[in-house]
Design a protein around this motif. Structure first.
Motif, short mmCIF file in Angstrom:
data_model
loop_
_atom_site.label_atom_id
_atom_site.label_comp_id
_atom_site.label_asym_id
_atom_site.label_seq_id
_atom_site.Cartn_x
_atom_site.Cartn_y
_atom_site.Cartn_z
N ARG A 64 0.85 -1.18 0.00
CA ARG A 64 0.00 0.00 0.00
C ARG A 64 0.89 1.23 0.00
N SER A 77 2.93 -0.15 3.82
CA SER A 77 2.90 -1.50 4.37
C SER A 77 3.13 -2.51 3.25
N HIS A 79 2.32 -6.60 2.08
CA HIS A 79 1.31 -7.61 2.37
C HIS A 79 1.59 -8.93 1.69
N GLU A 83 -3.58 -12.21 3.86
CA GLU A 83 -3.98 -10.91 4.39
C GLU A 83 -5.05 -10.25 3.52
N PRO A 85 -5.55 -6.63 2.71
CA PRO A 85 -4.95 -5.31 2.94
C PRO A 85 -5.94 -4.15 2.91
N ASP A 136 -3.71 -3.87 11.86
CA ASP A 136 -3.23 -3.07 10.73
C ASP A 136 -2.77 -1.69 11.22
N ARG A 166 6.17 -12.32 9.77
CA ARG A 166 4.84 -12.58 9.23
C ARG A 166 4.88 -13.74 8.24
#
Lengths: 243, 243
Positions: A64, A77, A79, A83, A85, A136, A166
């Motif tokens: 993003r 961020s 991802h 996820e 997003p 988030d 993650r």
DNA sequence: GCCCGGTTCCAACAAAAGTTAAGGACGCGG
DNA sequence: CCGCGTCCTTAACTTTTGTTGGAACCGGGC
């Protein structure tokens, strides 16, 4: 791709951050999802657009970002599969940032209507998704700290470790190495530095024998030094339902 | 202080960002709130603590911040009357940052239990609060951009305008001037720069006749220049229910 | 095999921000 | 009214980061 494989990473991830009942899992497994393929470096939703669906990453990496008047771009961020997003678009449908792919990606779209109906039927699921949007936000807080007060080498190490931990949850870390498919330009955009400086920092970490980055893959050379440099706090990932 | 005065700013603010029915307003007006006074520079909830209440700012200014191992502090957001800065603690009860007062403040505490019950009874209210936490996240995204890719003078101008436009909603802007009760040390912590550099930047903006800052009060001298420098996008405040 | 575009890499110089140190203004309490 | 502490202010110097410009590398398409 079989239907459960599409949802597998999502459920795996939700389990890690929330306590979740079996009936709720079946509800999620029953969610209608329409799957589409995207090539690398493609916008999924753009700043200013009104979203009608949320997007589940089945395969591939996304980011993003926001672009300011001067044309400079800030990545907010990263991802990975499992996820969602743009879950925030459910109640903030006009996007205030871009969501785009970094690599070729398989994305599953779930309509806002479907999700809202599920929430009315199962408040617990709503709370779980709410919690997901709060995590988030927690990662944004961490990102602010990273960009705001760490020197560039620590910023890079921190983003790397956040991503690694993650990826670990979805079984994508192989020993000391994992995927981070960003160009140096994009790394700069994530860290709030120029691509040239990103290159300097990457070189420095390589020369110091801490970590090397080659063709979108990170290879950790000295784990203790790496951890110390990154100043990483595992709590920020909120990978525990009790927290 | 009469009970409705405590809730007035909150309801005013919710109205601005969400469409909200009269019955829901009465529910909010019926919420039990226990009020406490805090002096300036005091922690309300600390990083690592488990929260059992959410905190409504009735009067005064607050800030959220994180402190890293090196002892440096990053301010993540500023908060004004009518806001619930730790709403996120409802589903993420272990705090990952500090919430503290900047000025003497009157705070109202609403228990998580009460809020959760209200949500089950009135899903629309839950969605409104959820939306509120999403706006909170949107402001973090804006803060990342500010700290990540704007030069220091633009950062300062941007934070000032963001604060001003929020103060405007609760009627706290007087002509070209409004409150911003931060020391230069704290301004530095908000912008991701040192106090010395904050001072340099403040002086520069004063000498250029754009804006002056004296004893916690901002005085805009040249609005067009100020706006242009700040590169401010009104959408990021999400002060419209239709967005 | 070879060209082409995007990445990576690097060096030299410029600008922005951090560091250290020290004096001055101001408000508060004795 | 004085002394003390906090904040503000400034200067000199150092370090980090940005800028510019260019060379080397690499993979894919022809």
């Amino acid at each position: 791709m079989p239907s459960d494989a599409i949802r597998a990473a999502l459920i795996e991830r939700l389990r890690v951050s929330s306590a979740i009942a079996d009936e709720d899992i079946s509800e999620i497994e029953a969610l209608p999802i329409s799957v589409r393929q995207f090539s690398a470096e493609t916008a999924v939703v753009r700043d200013g657009e009104r979203a009608t669906d949320c997007c589940l990453i089945v395969e591939g990496f996304c980011a993003r970002s926001k672009t300011i008047a001067s044309g400079k771009r800030q990545i907010l961020s990263l991802h990975i599969p499992g996820e969602i997003p743009d879950l925030m678009s459910l109640f903030l449908p006009v996007m205030d940032h871009d969501l785009s792919t970094l690599t070729p990606a398989t994305l599953g779209f779930i309509s806002h209507d479907t999700l809202r109906k599920l929430h009315r039927r199962r408040p617990v699921v709503a709370e779980m998704f709410w919690r997901d949007t709060l995590i988030d936000a927690a990662m944004f807080r961490e990102w602010i700290v990273n960009v705001g007060l760490r020197p560039a080498p620590a910023r890079l190490a921190h983003v790397m470790i956040e991503l690694r931990e993650r990826l670990r949850v979805i079984g994508r870390v192989e020993g000391a190495s994992f995927e981070m498919p960003l160009t140096q330009e994009q790394i700069g955009e994530a860290l709030g530095i120029t691509a040239v400086h990103a290159n300097r920092v990457i070189r420095q970490l390589r020369e110091e024998g801490i970590v090397e980055l080659h063709r979108g893959r990170v290879n950790v050379l000295d784990e203790p030094k790496f951890l110390q440099l990154a100043d990483f706090d595992r709590r920020s990932l909120h990978q525990s339902p009790t927290l």
